[in-house]
Structure formats: C-alpha cells, structure tokens
Design a protein around this motif. Structure first.
Motif, PDB file in Angstrom:
ATOM      1  N   GLN A  74       0.632  -1.399   0.216  1.00 55.92           N
ATOM      2  CA  GLN A  74       0.113  -0.211   0.234  1.00 55.92           C
ATOM      3  C   GLN A  74       0.914   0.834  -0.180  1.00 55.92           C
ATOM      4  O   GLN A  74       0.172   2.192  -0.581  1.00 55.92           O
ATOM      5  CB  GLN A  74      -0.559  -0.365   1.218  1.00 55.92           C
ATOM      6  CG  GLN A  74      -1.818   1.252   1.513  1.00 55.92           C
ATOM      7  CD  GLN A  74      -2.618   1.184   2.350  1.00 55.92           C
ATOM      8  OE1 GLN A  74      -2.587   1.015   3.228  1.00 55.92           O
ATOM      9  NE2 GLN A  74      -3.992   1.809   2.269  1.00 55.92           N
ATOM     10  N   ALA A  75       2.170   1.417   0.278  1.00 50.46           N
ATOM     11  CA  ALA A  75       2.509   2.177   0.383  1.00 50.46           C
ATOM     12  C   ALA A  75       3.261   3.058  -1.212  1.00 50.46           C
ATOM     13  O   ALA A  75       3.726   4.243  -0.905  1.00 50.46           O
ATOM     14  CB  ALA A  75       4.096   1.893   1.631  1.00 50.46           C
ATOM     15  N   GLN A  76       3.991   1.736  -1.654  1.00 52.30           N
ATOM     16  CA  GLN A  76       4.651   1.503  -2.403  1.00 52.30           C
ATOM     17  C   GLN A  76       3.293   2.452  -3.873  1.00 52.30           C
ATOM     18  O   GLN A  76       3.591   3.146  -4.276  1.00 52.30           O
ATOM     19  CB  GLN A  76       4.703  -0.056  -3.067  1.00 52.30           C
ATOM     20  CG  GLN A  76       6.249   0.647  -4.710  1.00 52.30           C
ATOM     21  CD  GLN A  76       7.209   0.859  -3.799  1.00 52.30           C
ATOM     22  OE1 GLN A  76       7.822   0.985  -2.683  1.00 52.30           O
ATOM     23  NE2 GLN A  76       8.196   1.711  -4.326  1.00 52.30           N
ATOM     24  N   SER A  77       2.069   1.895  -3.003  1.00 49.63           N
ATOM     25  CA  SER A  77       1.237   2.540  -4.207  1.00 49.63           C
ATOM     26  C   SER A  77       0.791   3.973  -3.748  1.00 49.63           C
ATOM     27  O   SER A  77       0.666   4.482  -5.089  1.00 49.63           O
ATOM     28  CB  SER A  77      -0.466   1.156  -3.697  1.00 49.63           C
ATOM     29  OG  SER A  77      -1.461   1.682  -4.453  1.00 49.63           O
ATOM     30  N   VAL A  78       0.904   4.058  -2.400  1.00 47.45           N
ATOM     31  CA  VAL A  78       0.344   5.678  -2.905  1.00 47.45           C
ATOM     32  C   VAL A  78       1.767   6.100  -3.524  1.00 47.45           C
ATOM     33  O   VAL A  78       0.930   7.331  -3.557  1.00 47.45           O
ATOM     34  CB  VAL A  78       0.269   5.874  -0.744  1.00 47.45           C
ATOM     35  CG1 VAL A  78       0.327   7.469  -0.397  1.00 47.45           C
ATOM     36  CG2 VAL A  78      -0.775   5.310  -0.221  1.00 47.45           C
ATOM     37  N   ALA A  79       2.463   6.017  -2.628  1.00 49.79           N
ATOM     38  CA  ALA A  79       4.160   6.921  -3.306  1.00 49.79           C
ATOM     39  C   ALA A  79       3.847   6.831  -5.101  1.00 49.79           C
ATOM     40  O   ALA A  79       4.216   7.551  -5.703  1.00 49.79           O
ATOM     41  CB  ALA A  79       5.158   5.924  -3.611  1.00 49.79           C
ATOM     42  N   MET A  80       2.984   5.548  -5.358  1.00 51.19           N
ATOM     43  CA  MET A  80       2.969   5.535  -6.817  1.00 51.19           C
ATOM     44  C   MET A  80       2.070   6.793  -7.697  1.00 51.19           C
ATOM     45  O   MET A  80       2.202   7.593  -8.537  1.00 51.19           O
ATOM     46  CB  MET A  80       2.846   4.106  -7.306  1.00 51.19           C
ATOM     47  CG  MET A  80       2.515   4.890  -9.146  1.00 51.19           C
ATOM     48  SD  MET A  80       3.723   4.639 -10.256  1.00 51.19           S
ATOM     49  CE  MET A  80       4.893   3.668 -10.401  1.00 51.19           C
TER      50      MET A  80
END
Length: 339
Positions: A321-327
C-alpha cells in the motif's frame, strides 16, 4: 620544594577529566558512559566548559569504541536542550537528517521528500555541506530544484508554513555542533557528533527518519530513539549513507513506534543491478521530476524511499500500500509547485 608545598600549588583536576578517564583507562579499566554521564559530558561540551585537548581526546576515544545506545541518547538529550527550534505550534511532521552526501548516485531522496511535502506532510531537513569535494550535499543541491536554503530558523518556519518543506544548515541550528563536525579534516575521522546530529530533531517532530552507512549503527539509532522517547523513528542503511533506499538491494528498516522496536525487511525492486553513472549531473534531478528524462533506477529510488517514509508515518498499512500511495503521488506531481 616540600611535599606539602607541592600539594598546595598543584593544579586541581578539571571536571571533565573524569569523563576521559572512564573512557580511556585501559582495556580493563575503561567502560562506556551511562546515559546520564553522556548527557552531562555533552552539556559541558556545548557550554564550552572543556579544553580543546579534552574535546579531541573525548571525540577520538568515543570513535575507537563507538557509541552505545545509552551514550547516544544522553548526547542527543543534551543537544536537544541546547539546539531546539520547537515552539508551541507543531510545524514539522517528519524530521529528515541529511549529512552524508552522495557520491555514487544523485540525491534522489530529495524528490521523495518533495513528494511527501507536496501532499500535506511537512518535512524538515537539516544537514551540513561537509568536507568532501567528491560528494553532493543537500545544501548545494536544492537550488537545482528551484528551492531556497533557509538562512535562519525564522525563515525555515516560514517555509514550513508556506510549502511544507525546509532545509536549514546545522551551522544555523547549533553552531557548536557544526564546529565539532568541521574538525573531521583535522582529526581524520568522524566523531559521535556525526551520529547524534541525525537524531537531533530540532523541531521536535513526531516522526524521524535517518540513513546510516555502517549497518551496526542502524540498531544503535533505533534503540537510542526509544531511549529519548521519540514517538516514531526509522533507521535504514541508505545509499551512500543518506536516507535513500537502494532499489537494487533489499532494505532492513529498524524502527520504533511508541517504545516498541520493529524490524522490517523491504525487498529489492529489481532482479538486476544497475550500473552507476559515470558522471553525476545535478540538473537531472529537475528533469526526472518534470518527466523530461526517464531513469528507472532514479524513479524506483524516489518511490521506494517515499514508501518507507509513508509506512513510518502511518499513511499506509502495508509495504504494498505504501508503494501504491507513493506511485499515486508521483503520477500527480505535475500539480505540485516544486521544480
């Protein structure tokens, strides 16, 4: 001269001599400082109550044995009392120390910080230009992104209120600590001050993130953060020693959340290793940000570092989820005012 006369005229021992004796009394007689002893030692140093010879001896004895979490915590608490910029209003969400400088790659973590600040997370960076001409220091890189280095605490506060981002040099925060860091070319070695400044957190932000170079320091930072009751903090072995996740390698993040110590491994983002660039061109920072230059290593560094910070900040419940929010932040960055 009689023995009694000698006793009357001999110099009394300096109060700081006991600290040096504790650290340097041979292999069997020496020991580490307690947290309170470390606190009192750093208070004396910052109050300029020690002689130059004593400071040099102290710094190098500490360097040889390396700091314990208790010593680092004592140093940090003393430094925070002397160097705090905090007032009643909370201006900073995330404290980000940047002292190492980059040598192999550009400081892509700067774009990570801007992604956060452009999405309502107030980020304060502090650092020092450093002695190495071969390294790129944040102090000198921000101009390539159209950002102004703050020259005073007051200006830093205005920048934080206006753009949720500011960088202020250690020299403007705590001149004595900066003076000690500047001794590195003279002593030839780093000192405990290089470690403690990463935990300084001048604005008393609830979240703090630090990059380290030597893996053994990662847990020392983690434990010291808990000892100084930092609510949330994370330490990782960053690329070049800065707070930057290397996407070619797995990354162990050691954090503390309200006193609980947590270790978490983040996977490598590539199955292959990238070749380091032959030359570092700071202008690439803005070009990548603006989408005018494509660089998969840079983009992965930016997003991977931002993801670690987002997880620390509680903006995501999982690594994915953190990677998705960053993207998501990255894809919407054209609406931000940086660069």
């Amino acid at each position: 001269m009689t023995f009694s006369h000698h006793l009357q005229t001999s110099r009394p021992e300096h109060p700081f001599a006991e600290t040096i004796r504790i650290l340097g009394k041979g292999k069997k007689g020496s020991r580490s400082l307690t947290q309170d002893e470390a606190y009192r030692a750093m208070k004396m140093i910052l109050a300029e109550e020690v002689l130059p010879e004593q400071l040099g001896a102290f710094l190098m004895l500490m360097r040889v044995k390396e700091e314990t979490p208790d010593e680092l915590a004592g140093f940090v608490l003393a430094a925070r009392e002397s160097c705090s910029l905090a007032d009643d209003s909370m201006l900073v969400d995330l404290d980000w120390a940047t002292y190492a400088g980059k040598r192999r790659h550009l400081p892509w973590f700067l774009l990570s910080a801007l992604l956060l600040s452009g999405n309502g997370i107030a980020v304060f960076m502090h650092g020092s230009p450093g002695p190495s001409a071969s390294r790129l220091y944040t102090h000198n890189m921000l101009t390539y992104l159209g950002l102004e280095v703050a020259t005073s605490a007051e200006q830093a506060k205005r920048q934080l209120s206006g753009q949720q981002f500011s960088y202020l040099s250690l020299e403007k925060i705590c001149p004595k600590l900066h003076e000690i860091i500047e001794l590195r070319p003279i002593l030839g070695l780093r000192s405990p001050v290089h470690t403690l400044v990463k935990l300084l957190n001048p604005f008393n932000a609830p979240y703090s993130i630090q990059g380290i170079f030597h893996p053994s320091y990662r847990s020392v930072h983690q434990q010291a953060a808990a000892l100084v009751q930092q609510p949330h903090a994370a330490a990782l072995k960053g690329e070049g020693g800065e707070t930057e996740r290397n996407p070619d390698m797995q990354c162990l993040v050691q954090s503390v959340h309200n006193g609980e110590l947590i270790d978490e491994t983040w996977p490598a983002l590539f199955t292959h290793r990238h070749v380091r660039p032959e030359n570092l061109e700071p202008g690439q920072l803005a070009l990548v940000w603006q989408g005018k230059s494509q660089d998969e290593f840079a983009e992965a560094s930016v997003l991977g570092t931002a993801a670690v910070a987002l997880k620390l900040l509680g903006k995501a419940d999982s690594q994915e989820q953190a990677q998705s929010v960053a993207m998501d932040f990255w894809l919407k960055r054209d609406k931000m005012r940086f660069g």
